[in-house]
Design a protein around this motif. Structure first.
Motif, PDB file in Angstrom:
ATOM      1  N   THR A   1       0.825  -1.209   0.000  1.00 11.46           N
ATOM      2  CA  THR A   1       0.000   0.000   0.000  1.00 11.46           C
ATOM      3  C   THR A   1       0.860   1.261   0.000  1.00 11.46           C
ATOM      4  OG1 THR A   1      -1.825  -1.109   1.138  1.00 11.46           O
ATOM      5  CG2 THR A   1      -1.752   1.293   1.275  1.00 11.46           C
ATOM      6  N   ILE A   2       1.885   1.274   0.839  1.00 15.74           N
ATOM      7  CA  ILE A   2       2.734   2.466   0.950  1.00 15.74           C
ATOM      8  C   ILE A   2       3.425   2.766  -0.376  1.00 15.74           C
ATOM      9  CG2 ILE A   2       4.832   3.381   2.017  1.00 15.74           C
ATOM     10  CD1 ILE A   2       3.993   1.932   4.596  1.00 15.74           C
ATOM     11  N   LEU A   3       4.027   1.748  -0.998  1.00 17.67           N
ATOM     12  CA  LEU A   3       4.749   2.011  -2.239  1.00 17.67           C
ATOM     13  C   LEU A   3       3.815   2.376  -3.373  1.00 17.67           C
ATOM     14  CD1 LEU A   3       7.270   0.912  -0.748  1.00 17.67           C
ATOM     15  CD2 LEU A   3       7.963  -0.066  -2.940  1.00 17.67           C
ATOM     16  N   ASN A   4       2.572   1.883  -3.353  1.00 18.69           N
ATOM     17  CA  ASN A   4       1.615   2.296  -4.384  1.00 18.69           C
ATOM     18  C   ASN A   4       1.172   3.731  -4.168  1.00 18.69           C
ATOM     19  OD1 ASN A   4       0.286   0.151  -6.434  1.00 18.69           O
ATOM     20  ND2 ASN A   4       1.233  -0.893  -4.701  1.00 18.69           N
ATOM     21  N   ARG A   5       0.933   4.120  -2.927  1.00 16.75           N
ATOM     22  CA  ARG A   5       0.496   5.490  -2.655  1.00 16.75           C
ATOM     23  C   ARG A   5       1.629   6.502  -2.806  1.00 16.75           C
ATOM     24  NH1 ARG A   5      -3.768   6.109   1.014  1.00 16.75           N
ATOM     25  NH2 ARG A   5      -5.416   4.586   0.601  1.00 16.75           N
ATOM     26  N   ARG A   6       2.872   6.039  -2.734  1.00 15.98           N
ATOM     27  CA  ARG A   6       4.030   6.936  -2.806  1.00 15.98           C
ATOM     28  C   ARG A   6       4.936   6.591  -3.975  1.00 15.98           C
ATOM     29  NH1 ARG A   6       0.966   9.201  -0.180  1.00 15.98           N
ATOM     30  NH2 ARG A   6       1.135   9.900   1.989  1.00 15.98           N
TER      31      ARG A   6
ATOM     32  N   VAL B   1       7.651  14.767   2.186  1.00 11.98           N
ATOM     33  CA  VAL B   1       6.909  15.376   1.069  1.00 11.98           C
ATOM     34  C   VAL B   1       5.944  14.409   0.375  1.00 11.98           C
ATOM     35  CG1 VAL B   1       8.754  17.021   0.631  1.00 11.98           C
ATOM     36  CG2 VAL B   1       8.725  14.865  -0.643  1.00 11.98           C
ATOM     37  N   GLY B   2       5.903  13.166   0.807  1.00 12.48           N
ATOM     38  CA  GLY B   2       5.040  12.203   0.140  1.00 12.48           C
ATOM     39  C   GLY B   2       3.565  12.541   0.212  1.00 12.48           C
ATOM     40  N   TRP B   3       3.179  13.275   1.244  1.00 15.29           N
ATOM     41  CA  TRP B   3       1.776  13.652   1.399  1.00 15.29           C
ATOM     42  C   TRP B   3       1.269  14.515   0.230  1.00 15.29           C
ATOM     43  CZ3 TRP B   3       1.324  18.877   1.349  1.00 15.29           C
ATOM     44  CH2 TRP B   3       2.451  19.622   1.713  1.00 15.29           C
ATOM     45  N   VAL B   4       2.198  15.089  -0.545  1.00 16.00           N
ATOM     46  CA  VAL B   4       1.784  15.864  -1.716  1.00 16.00           C
ATOM     47  C   VAL B   4       0.988  14.980  -2.688  1.00 16.00           C
ATOM     48  CG1 VAL B   4       2.643  17.108  -3.750  1.00 16.00           C
ATOM     49  CG2 VAL B   4       3.676  17.509  -1.498  1.00 16.00           C
ATOM     50  N   GLU B   5       1.330  13.704  -2.757  1.00 13.88           N
ATOM     51  CA  GLU B   5       0.579  12.787  -3.604  1.00 13.88           C
ATOM     52  C   GLU B   5      -0.863  12.643  -3.128  1.00 13.88           C
ATOM     53  OE1 GLU B   5       2.411   9.319  -5.396  1.00 13.88           O
ATOM     54  OE2 GLU B   5       4.231   9.708  -4.229  1.00 13.88           O
ATOM     55  N   ASP B   6      -1.061  12.671  -1.816  1.00 18.51           N
ATOM     56  CA  ASP B   6      -2.431  12.613  -1.285  1.00 18.51           C
ATOM     57  C   ASP B   6      -3.206  13.866  -1.678  1.00 18.51           C
ATOM     58  OD1 ASP B   6      -2.082  10.139  -0.022  1.00 18.51           O
ATOM     59  OD2 ASP B   6      -1.254  11.071   1.768  1.00 18.51           O
TER      60      ASP B   6
ATOM     61  N   ARG C   1      -6.990  13.106  -1.578  1.00 17.83           N
ATOM     62  CA  ARG C   1      -7.189  12.226  -0.436  1.00 17.83           C
ATOM     63  C   ARG C   1      -6.791  12.965   0.833  1.00 17.83           C
ATOM     64  NH1 ARG C   1      -4.233   8.218  -3.798  1.00 17.83           N
ATOM     65  NH2 ARG C   1      -2.380   8.910  -2.667  1.00 17.83           N
ATOM     66  N   ARG C   2      -7.185  12.435   1.958  1.00 16.51           N
ATOM     67  CA  ARG C   2      -6.752  12.997   3.234  1.00 16.51           C
ATOM     68  C   ARG C   2      -5.249  12.757   3.381  1.00 16.51           C
ATOM     69  NH1 ARG C   2      -6.007  10.914   8.366  1.00 16.51           N
ATOM     70  NH2 ARG C   2      -6.747   8.876   7.669  1.00 16.51           N
ATOM     71  N   PRO C   3      -4.431  13.804   3.595  1.00 14.81           N
ATOM     72  CA  PRO C   3      -2.984  13.609   3.687  1.00 14.81           C
ATOM     73  C   PRO C   3      -2.611  12.695   4.852  1.00 14.81           C
ATOM     74  CG  PRO C   3      -3.502  15.931   3.384  1.00 14.81           C
ATOM     75  CD  PRO C   3      -4.802  15.231   3.668  1.00 14.81           C
ATOM     76  N   GLU C   4      -1.650  11.813   4.586  1.00 12.71           N
ATOM     77  CA  GLU C   4      -1.150  10.894   5.608  1.00 12.71           C
ATOM     78  C   GLU C   4       0.371  10.870   5.548  1.00 12.71           C
ATOM     79  OE1 GLU C   4      -3.951   7.151   6.087  1.00 12.71           O
ATOM     80  OE2 GLU C   4      -3.581   7.524   3.955  1.00 12.71           O
ATOM     81  N   LEU C   5       1.007  10.790   6.701  1.00 10.05           N
ATOM     82  CA  LEU C   5       2.454  10.617   6.715  1.00 10.05           C
ATOM     83  C   LEU C   5       2.837   9.238   6.230  1.00 10.05           C
ATOM     84  CD1 LEU C   5       3.608  12.354  10.028  1.00 10.05           C
ATOM     85  CD2 LEU C   5       3.869  13.168   7.686  1.00 10.05           C
ATOM     86  N   ILE C   6       2.140   8.225   6.744  1.00  6.31           N
ATOM     87  CA  ILE C   6       2.377   6.840   6.331  1.00  6.31           C
ATOM     88  C   ILE C   6       1.046   6.281   5.855  1.00  6.31           C
ATOM     89  CG2 ILE C   6       3.188   4.559   7.007  1.00  6.31           C
ATOM     90  CD1 ILE C   6       4.826   5.874   9.191  1.00  6.31           C
TER      91      ILE C   6
ATOM     92  N   THR D   1      -4.373   5.187  -7.948  1.00  9.10           N
ATOM     93  CA  THR D   1      -3.043   5.724  -7.708  1.00  9.10           C
ATOM     94  C   THR D   1      -2.369   5.990  -9.027  1.00  9.10           C
ATOM     95  OG1 THR D   1      -2.246   3.454  -7.571  1.00  9.10           O
ATOM     96  CG2 THR D   1      -2.693   4.594  -5.499  1.00  9.10           C
ATOM     97  N   VAL D   2      -1.464   6.960  -9.033  1.00 11.26           N
ATOM     98  CA  VAL D   2      -0.676   7.207 -10.228  1.00 11.26           C
ATOM     99  C   VAL D   2       0.386   6.115 -10.289  1.00 11.26           C
ATOM    100  CG1 VAL D   2       0.941   8.762 -11.339  1.00 11.26           C
ATOM    101  CG2 VAL D   2      -1.063   9.678 -10.198  1.00 11.26           C
ATOM    102  N   GLU D   3       0.432   5.400 -11.377  1.00  9.43           N
ATOM    103  CA  GLU D   3       1.274   4.234 -11.479  1.00  9.43           C
ATOM    104  C   GLU D   3       2.626   4.592 -12.054  1.00  9.43           C
ATOM    105  OE1 GLU D   3      -0.755   5.544 -14.447  1.00  9.43           O
ATOM    106  OE2 GLU D   3      -1.731   4.579 -12.784  1.00  9.43           O
ATOM    107  N   ILE D   4       3.471   4.961 -11.180  1.00 15.91           N
ATOM    108  CA  ILE D   4       4.778   5.435 -11.597  1.00 15.91           C
ATOM    109  C   ILE D   4       5.825   4.554 -10.962  1.00 15.91           C
ATOM    110  CG2 ILE D   4       6.349   7.393 -11.480  1.00 15.91           C
ATOM    111  CD1 ILE D   4       4.013   7.882 -13.222  1.00 15.91           C
ATOM    112  N   THR D   5       6.866   4.342 -11.678  1.00 12.20           N
ATOM    113  CA  THR D   5       7.988   3.647 -11.099  1.00 12.20           C
ATOM    114  C   THR D   5       9.219   4.489 -11.221  1.00 12.20           C
ATOM    115  OG1 THR D   5       8.509   2.638 -13.181  1.00 12.20           O
ATOM    116  CG2 THR D   5       7.069   1.420 -11.675  1.00 12.20           C
TER     117      THR D   5
END
Length: 383
Positions: free
Chosen positions: A259-264, A314-319, A324-329, A375-379
């Motif tokens: 979940t974390i790597l997909n959201r970030r 800065v990962g919360w910028v993706e939220d 979405r509701r911003p989350e640290l993790i 989620t934006v599917e980026i690698t």
């Protein structure tokens, strides 16, 4: 409801790309052609968005793609301007990278993964027309990018612009994502899918063996072999994709990491390469060569650790970009509302909570959960 199998593929692709950039092992590109798989996943999600929303899906996709790039630019563009990058109007390409944004010597290496965002952006812009063509003439549309690439690699079209080569190399995977989304791949009988995948892998493998690049059999240096080899993988990975994969979440730690790597994914993509470059001098200072497994393991761990710190910052910028509701993790359980819950009187055919009762014998699917935004599917990284 999200398909956790697709999330797992994206997770594996992200990890594979980071490990490849640290180790440089060409074998990893053959074992799992991550970038083509990621373009196929992106194409599938883009087709789903267009089906639901039509052309406005393009703007929403770009809205989710660009803010994390702007955060990176705020840090690195001033640093490059202070170390030799000329201030020209081309710097504005860091806002919308329809072409490669300018960079100085060290920035060109540390920020080289921007090629993926450039291709992704153009593929998103082309998707409404491409999907229209695909629905009317699926096979000719699907074969077109591979035909273009074959013409380039065989010398029929030797001076093709780099953008055209990239179209030939990766847009076929994007279109295979369209075929996955509309069920075409799933409907292929085994007697068709498996021989087709085998032919593609054999043809790609033959081209790879007879056209090695400067790094040997690294797919990044062999475009036609890369495209054919990857297409065979995608046919199997998506053509026989399970409808759901609740087993991904049977282990809480693995499910949370997926979940974390997909959201970030975008944050990891943008930031991992600068840390790979920054840690490279350790090879000389500490003596960790590419043949030293302990040194490589430590470097991989350090890159992931440093990317993890940036993700927290800065990962919360993706939220925010995804509304979405911003989350640290990401992926934590939401707390239940405080206060007592009053249960209304039961009614026939209703549960005590007022919703329709589950019919007798109807089991709740393990791991089933409420649908989340895409989620934006980026690698990460360069191929």
């Amino acid at each position: 409801m999200r398909n956790r199998y697709l999330d797992l593929l994206r997770f594996l692709a992200i990890v594979r790309v980071v490990v490849y950039h640290v180790t440089g092992w060409a074998t990893l590109t053959l074992v799992f052609p991550a970038m083509s798989v990621m373009f196929a996943l992106a194409g599938s999600l883009m087709a789903a968005s267009l089906r639901r929303s039509g052309p406005p899906a393009v703007g929403r996709r770009l809205r989710r793609l660009l803010p994390s790039l702007w955060v990176l630019a705020v840090v690195f563009v001033p640093a490059m301007l202070l170390t030799g990058l000329p201030l020209t109007p081309k710097v504005l390409l860091w806002l919308v990278p329809v072409a490669d944004p300018p960079a100085n010597d060290w920035g060109a290496v540390a920020l080289s993964p921007i090629w993926y965002l450039r291709n992704y952006l153009w593929f998103v812009l082309a998707s409404p027309v491409a999907l229209w063509l695909f629905r009317r003439a699926p096979l000719p549309t699907l074969l077109a990018p591979y035909a273009v690439l074959a013409a380039i690699e065989s010398g029929v079209y030797p001076n093709a612009p780099a953008a055209v080569q990239q179209f030939g190399l990766y847009f076929g995977a994007w279109l295979l994502g369209f075929a996955h989304q509309d069920g075409t791949l799933r409907r292929l009988a085994n007697r068709v899918l498996w021989p087709a995948a085998a032919v593609l892998v054999i043809a790609g493998g033959a081209w790879i063996l007879t056209h090695p690049g400067p790094r040997g059999y690294d797919l990044n240096d062999i475009p036609l072999g890369n495209a054919l080899w990857s297409a065979g993988f995608i046919l199997v990975l998506l053509g026989r994709a399970p409808a759901s994969a609740a087993w991904v979440d049977w282990n809480a730690l693995i499910g949370r990491l997926v979940t974390i790597l997909n959201r970030r994914a975008l944050t990891v993509y943008l930031w991992h390469m600068p840390f790979v470059v920054a840690l490279t001098p350790l090879v000389d200072v500490v003596g960790w060569s590419h043949q030293d497994p302990v040194g490589l393991a430590i470097r991989i761990a350090l890159v992931f650790a440093l990317v993890g710190v940036v993700t927290l910052l800065v990962g919360w910028v993706e939220d925010v970009a995804a509304r979405r509701r911003p989350e640290l993790i990401p992926g934590g359980r939401r707390s239940a509302p405080a206060g007592p819950v009053r249960r209304p009187a039961s009614h026939p055919g209703k549960s005590a909570g007022g919703s329709a009762a589950v019919p007798a014998g109807r089991a709740v699917v393990p791991g089933q959960h409420i649908r989340e935004p895409e989620t934006v599917e980026i690698t990460a990284g360069r191929r």
